[in-house]
Design a protein around this motif. Structure first.
Motif, mmCIF file in Angstrom:
data_model
loop_
_atom_site.group_PDB
_atom_site.id
_atom_site.type_symbol
_atom_site.label_atom_id
_atom_site.label_comp_id
_atom_site.label_asym_id
_atom_site.label_seq_id
_atom_site.Cartn_x
_atom_site.Cartn_y
_atom_site.Cartn_z
ATOM 1 N N LEU A 144 -7.631 44.684 -30.289
ATOM 2 C CA LEU A 144 -7.930 46.122 -30.342
ATOM 3 C C LEU A 144 -6.712 47.019 -30.618
ATOM 4 N N HIS A 145 -5.529 46.428 -30.693
ATOM 5 C CA HIS A 145 -4.376 47.273 -31.035
ATOM 6 C C HIS A 145 -3.226 46.429 -31.571
ATOM 7 N N THR A 146 -2.881 46.685 -32.835
ATOM 8 C CA THR A 146 -1.746 45.964 -33.400
ATOM 9 C C THR A 146 -1.130 46.756 -34.551
ATOM 10 N N HIS A 147 0.015 46.288 -35.010
ATOM 11 C CA HIS A 147 0.686 46.873 -36.183
ATOM 12 C C HIS A 147 1.049 45.684 -37.060
ATOM 13 N N LEU A 148 0.137 45.320 -37.961
ATOM 14 C CA LEU A 148 0.280 44.059 -38.701
ATOM 15 C C LEU A 148 1.526 44.032 -39.581
ATOM 16 N N ILE A 155 -5.002 56.073 -31.122
ATOM 17 C CA ILE A 155 -3.726 56.680 -30.712
ATOM 18 C C ILE A 155 -2.989 55.781 -29.706
ATOM 19 N N HIS A 156 -1.688 56.090 -29.488
ATOM 20 C CA HIS A 156 -0.952 55.549 -28.340
ATOM 21 C C HIS A 156 -1.012 56.622 -27.247
ATOM 22 N N LEU A 157 -1.245 56.206 -25.999
ATOM 23 C CA LEU A 157 -1.395 57.228 -24.953
ATOM 24 C C LEU A 157 -0.818 56.780 -23.610
ATOM 25 N N ALA A 211 -4.387 53.301 -26.984
ATOM 26 C CA ALA A 211 -3.612 52.114 -26.624
ATOM 27 C C ALA A 211 -2.729 52.415 -25.422
ATOM 28 N N HIS A 212 -2.653 51.453 -24.531
ATOM 29 C CA HIS A 212 -1.754 51.418 -23.364
ATOM 30 C C HIS A 212 -2.312 52.071 -22.097
ATOM 31 N N CYS A 213 -2.253 53.399 -21.965
ATOM 32 C CA CYS A 213 -2.722 54.070 -20.726
ATOM 33 C C CYS A 213 -2.150 53.390 -19.480
ATOM 34 N N THR A 234 -2.697 43.012 -28.805
ATOM 35 C CA THR A 234 -1.376 42.371 -28.686
ATOM 36 C C THR A 234 -0.243 43.355 -28.907
ATOM 37 N N ASP A 235 -0.553 44.544 -29.558
ATOM 38 C CA ASP A 235 0.503 45.366 -30.130
ATOM 39 C C ASP A 235 1.183 44.511 -31.207
ATOM 40 N N SER A 236 2.334 44.945 -31.728
ATOM 41 C CA SER A 236 2.879 44.211 -32.883
ATOM 42 C C SER A 236 3.595 42.936 -32.446
HETATM 43 ZN ZN LIG Z 1 1.275 50.138 -30.696
#
Ligand SMILES: [Zn+2]
Ligand SMILES: N[C@@H](CCSC[C@H]1O[C@@H](n2cnc3c(=O)[nH]cnc32)[C@H](O)[C@@H]1O)C(=O)O
Length: 424
Positions: free
Chosen positions: A61-65, A205-207, A242-244, A293-295
């Protein structure tokens, strides 16, 4: 047509339900039949399910390929030092060709670890969406926006163009991705929200990732980042945050009330020493939490099995209770909840007749998985991506017997290892 024969399955339709021995028929891009009885399908390509387990394809659900060249070169830093000193200067040099290569490399890594859907935040969107289509994975391609010299209206035009280019795609959707409260102005946030509402896509978004993000926002606006965005009406768009990690009680309430989906990224949060998100509390309050996973530069891989294990173990420590985030709940985060976050809960994230044929097959013969007891625990606590045997996305086999069916793995690896030199 593809027929999975005599296979174990975790369908994710009821807590702890396991099919011990079923046949699953795929026609086109859908699961059309699931049966304990023999299914006659002479022309189908058959996959023998002996000693195998099928689960819904995992949803990252959240990455930067596009960041795979930056794997293992900027470790042991906090978020802002990592971004400002190491990552952003390198990203400024990335060519579109290298973003494409890095993206495809990441997609390969994802496929090999049983991931069928990727929610990305990077740009240019059309290039990333095309890479996903070429490699056959499903994705939400969020155009990452950080305010800079390029006017926001130009970026909005680009997002709309890319959205239209892939409007009829079976696999990918382009949407807006305002990076964070510390990189995007109020005006840009509102324009990107309006765009998400107009295109009927989520906003990504990142939050509240770090304590300093929260403290700085309170200093500047007298509000937490969650309150600041809520007061702006940003959550009127279907939001994936993402994150919280750093939330006050009122923030949890806002996220629940506004139906914001959270992408939990335990490994990245630990590696950047951002903190530990209170996932159990979010789930208890009815917040939809998926897993990312994030990047591969802040993780440093794209292995959703690792992510599941970290999520469960961390939640237990965070709430001081071993009963927090049991294995089935984490598996839900990586499948059903991810599907809900992208608005596809009625056709993705479960093994069900009529649902899309996105399936990961696990080889149960791995030494790390045996002796075989509870299959759900085995997936979350014992497995890793090397146990993934096959991946089917949208009815197409992308990985079989651990081997990529599409692009040559060696070619991609050699190319990426050559090009990474430009960014050291
Ligand atoms: Zn990120
Ligand atoms: N450079 C682009 C925007 C990219 S958005 C995605 C951004 O998120 C950054 N990023 C990656 N991981 C994290 C994280 O954990 N928190 C905040 N930003 C991150 C990443 O380096 C990248 O710059 C532009 O303005 O055109």
């Amino acid at each position: 047509m593809i027929l999975l024969k005599n296979i174990k399955a975790i369908p994710m339709i009821e807590e702890n339900l396991i099919y011990e021995n079923v046949n699953i028929l795929i026609e086109g891009n859908r699961i059309v039949k699931i049966s304990k009885d023999k299914i006659d399908a002479k022309d189908a390509y058959k996959i023998d399910g002996t000693c195998k387990l099928v689960i819904p394809g995992l949803i990252n659900l959240h990455t930067h390929l596009g960041m795979s060249f930056f794997k293992n070169i900027a470790d042991d830093l906090n978020l802002m030092d990592w971004l400002e000193k190491e990552i952003w200067p390198r990203e400024a040099k990335l060519t579109p060709e290298d973003i494409e290569l890095a993206t495809k490399y990441s997609i390969m890594e994802a496929i090999k670890s049983g991931t069928s859907t990727l929610v990305d935040m990077y740009n240019p969107s059309s290039l990333i969406a095309r890479s996903m289509e070429e490699m056959g994975v499903r994705g939400l391609v969020s155009y990452g926006v950080i305010d800079n010299e390029k006017p926001i209206d130009e970026k909005i035009e680009e997002i709309e163009e890319a959205f239209l280019e892939f409007k009829d795609s079976d696999l990918v959707t382009v949407n807006p991705g305002p990076h964070a409260v510390y990189t995007v102005s109020r005006e840009s946030f509102i324009k990107l929200r309006d765009l998400a509402l107009k295109l009927n896509t989520p906003l990504h978004i990142h939050l509240s990732e770090t304590l300093s993000e929260v403290q700085n926002t309170i200093k500047e606006f007298s509000k937490t980042p969650v309150e600041y965005l809520d007061d702006m009406g940003i959550f009127n768009a279907k939001t994936i945050a993402a994150h919280c990690v750093h939330l006050e009680d009122k923030d949890f309430e806002i996220l629940a009330k506004r139906n914001v989906s959270v992408a939990h990224n335990p490994c990245s949060n630990l590696k950047l020493a951002s903190g530990i998100a209170d996932v159990q509390k979010m789930l208890d309050m009815g917040i939809n939490v998926g897993l990312g996973t994030d990047s591969s530069s802040s993780n440093n891989n794209l292995d959703m099995f690792e992510e599941m294990k970290f999520a469960s173990l961390l939640a237990k420590v965070k709430s001081n209770s071993p009963t927090s985030l049991k294995a089935y709940k984490v598996l839900e985060m990586a499948t059903v909840n991810g599907a809900r976050a992208i608005g596809m809960e009625n056709e993705l994230g479960k093994i069900k007749e009529g649902f899309l044929a996105d399936l990961a097959i696990i080889d149960l013969s791995g030494v790390n998985l045996n002796p075989l007891n509870n299959l759900i625990s085995c997936l979350v606590y014992s497995a890793n991506s090397s146990n993934v045997d096959s991946l089917i996305v949208n009815g197409k086999i992308l990985l079989e017997g651990g081997k990529l069916k599409i692009l040559g793995q060696d070619t991609l690896m050699n190319l990426a290892n050559k090009r990474k030199e430009a960014y050291k």
